[in-house]
Design a protein around this motif. Structure first.
Motif, short mmCIF file in Angstrom:
data_model
loop_
_atom_site.label_atom_id
_atom_site.label_comp_id
_atom_site.label_asym_id
_atom_site.label_seq_id
_atom_site.Cartn_x
_atom_site.Cartn_y
_atom_site.Cartn_z
N GLU A 141 -13.35 70.59 -3.42
CA GLU A 141 -13.07 69.58 -4.45
C GLU A 141 -13.92 68.32 -4.29
O GLU A 141 -13.84 67.43 -5.14
CB GLU A 141 -11.58 69.20 -4.39
CG GLU A 141 -10.66 70.34 -4.81
CD GLU A 141 -10.91 70.78 -6.25
OE1 GLU A 141 -11.14 71.99 -6.47
OE2 GLU A 141 -10.95 69.91 -7.14
N GLY A 142 -14.72 68.24 -3.23
CA GLY A 142 -15.53 67.03 -3.00
C GLY A 142 -15.03 66.31 -1.76
O GLY A 142 -14.39 66.90 -0.89
N GLY A 143 -15.31 65.02 -1.64
CA GLY A 143 -14.88 64.29 -0.43
C GLY A 143 -15.36 62.87 -0.42
O GLY A 143 -15.37 62.21 -1.48
N ALA A 144 -15.76 62.42 0.77
CA ALA A 144 -16.16 61.02 0.93
C ALA A 144 -17.21 60.91 2.03
O ALA A 144 -17.32 61.80 2.88
CB ALA A 144 -14.94 60.17 1.30
N ILE A 145 -17.98 59.83 1.99
CA ILE A 145 -19.01 59.56 3.00
C ILE A 145 -18.80 58.13 3.50
O ILE A 145 -18.69 57.19 2.71
CB ILE A 145 -20.44 59.67 2.41
CG1 ILE A 145 -20.71 61.10 1.90
CG2 ILE A 145 -21.50 59.24 3.44
CD1 ILE A 145 -22.03 61.25 1.14
N LEU A 146 -18.67 57.98 4.83
CA LEU A 146 -18.54 56.65 5.44
C LEU A 146 -19.72 56.44 6.40
O LEU A 146 -20.30 57.40 6.89
CB LEU A 146 -17.25 56.55 6.27
CG LEU A 146 -15.89 56.63 5.61
CD1 LEU A 146 -15.45 58.07 5.44
CD2 LEU A 146 -14.87 55.87 6.45
N PRO A 147 -20.03 55.17 6.73
CA PRO A 147 -21.02 54.93 7.78
C PRO A 147 -20.48 55.48 9.11
O PRO A 147 -19.28 55.38 9.37
CB PRO A 147 -21.14 53.41 7.83
CG PRO A 147 -20.49 52.91 6.58
CD PRO A 147 -19.46 53.92 6.20
#
Ligand SMILES: Nc1ncnc2c1ncn2[C@@H]1O[C@H](COP(=O)(O)OP(=O)(O)O)[C@@H](O)[C@H]1O
Ligand SMILES: CC(C)(COP(=O)(O)O)[C@@H](O)C(=O)NCCC(=O)O
Ligand SMILES: [K+]
Length: 251
Positions: A141-147
């Motif tokens: 379903e997708g997601g997220a990107i963090l430093p």
């Protein structure tokens, strides 16, 4: 036998495997090799056994490195190189706007999570960047990107006159008494908090409790403070599953 190359923005993990379960792994700095010959020289210093004339599988998020593996496959391999990509794997629905742009490491993580942990998983991969993947009812379903942790610490170091580079280590507390602990709270503890916040809100979208899996080189720093399973070989397993699926279909 297959040689896997997980090319990240900081490290390239190379792994020799015959079954996609046991891996003879070595970790190279991604900036340390620029040609297929340099890469081969490194591998020959690590591996005692025969690594020539076998297929290679590449998960690369550094496009400029990809040509090295084409040359490597020609000169030292058996000519076969498999580049991990969402478009090359149709056993999972990639329910996002542009499947082509999903990082190969994320694709590998998703494939392995789905095959090894089932249809409802959340994967967190702690590397140069920290990625969060959502697999719900067997669909990505997708997601997220963090430093990543190191990127956060580096950003404070490069962006200020006085802040030092500190060790990547969560601080045991939330009120720092010196510069080092202040930075560790604001980069490591706070990032873990951000991840927990994002996961808490993702879990609300699920009917059943998803399996939470942590992986990536920097998962070592959080394994005692987050719930879930730590599977350091998740990306490598996903790369091997991709290879197994692809070698039977195309070539
Ligand atoms: N054996 C190791 N040697 C050096 N760094 C390691 C090792 N194991 C884990 N690490 C950590 O892994 C980080 C790189 O994580 P990785 O997931 O390979 O990043 P990326 O995939 O973005 O290149 C390093 O910055 C370091 O903090
Ligand atoms: C987010 C990443 C930089 C993580 O790479 P890494 O931290 O392993 O070097 C990589 O997955 C990437 O370049 N992704 C492309 C953009 C996307 O996945 O939407
Ligand atoms: K990664």
């Amino acid at each position: 036998m297959v040689l896997l190359f997980d090319v990240g923005n900081t490290h390239t993990t190379v792994a020799l495997t015959r079954n996609g379960k046991e891996f003879e792994k070595y970790r190279l700095s991604t900036v340390r090799y620029e040609t297929e010959d340099e890469l081969y020289a490194f591998l020959k210093s690590f591996y005692k056994e025969y690594i020539e004339n076998i297929p290679i599988v590449v998960s690369s998020v550094v496009p400029s490195m990809n040509v090295i593996f084409e040359y490597f496959a020609e000169k030292y391999g058996n000519g076969q190189v498999y580049f991990v990509s969402a478009l090359g794997y149709d056993k999972i629905k990639w329910n996002v706007s542009y499947p082509k742009e999903i990082g190969a490491d994320r694709v590998a993580d998703v494939i392995a999570a789905y095959k090894d942990y089932g249809e409802n998983c959340i994967v967190i991969d702690y590397g140069t960047a920290i990625t969060i993947e959502v697999i719900k009812d067997g669909s990505y379903e997708g997601g997220a990107i963090l430093p990543g942790f190191a990127m956060m610490i580096n950003a404070l170091f490069k962006g200020t006159a006085k802040l030092p580079l500190v060790e990547i280590k969560p601080y045991n507390g939330f009120i720092g008494k010196d510069t080092e602990s202040n930075i560790q709270i604001g980069t490591i503890n706070a990032t873990v908090g951000a991840i927990k916040y994002v996961i808490e809100n993702i879990v609300k979208e699920y009917q059943t409790q998803p399996v939470i899996i942590h992986t990536g080189g920097q998962s070592v720093f959080v394994k005692d403070i987050v719930e879930g399973i730590v599977d350091k070989d998740l990306t490598l397993k996903g790369m091997y599953y991709f290879y197994e699926e692809t070698k039977n279909s195309t070539r």
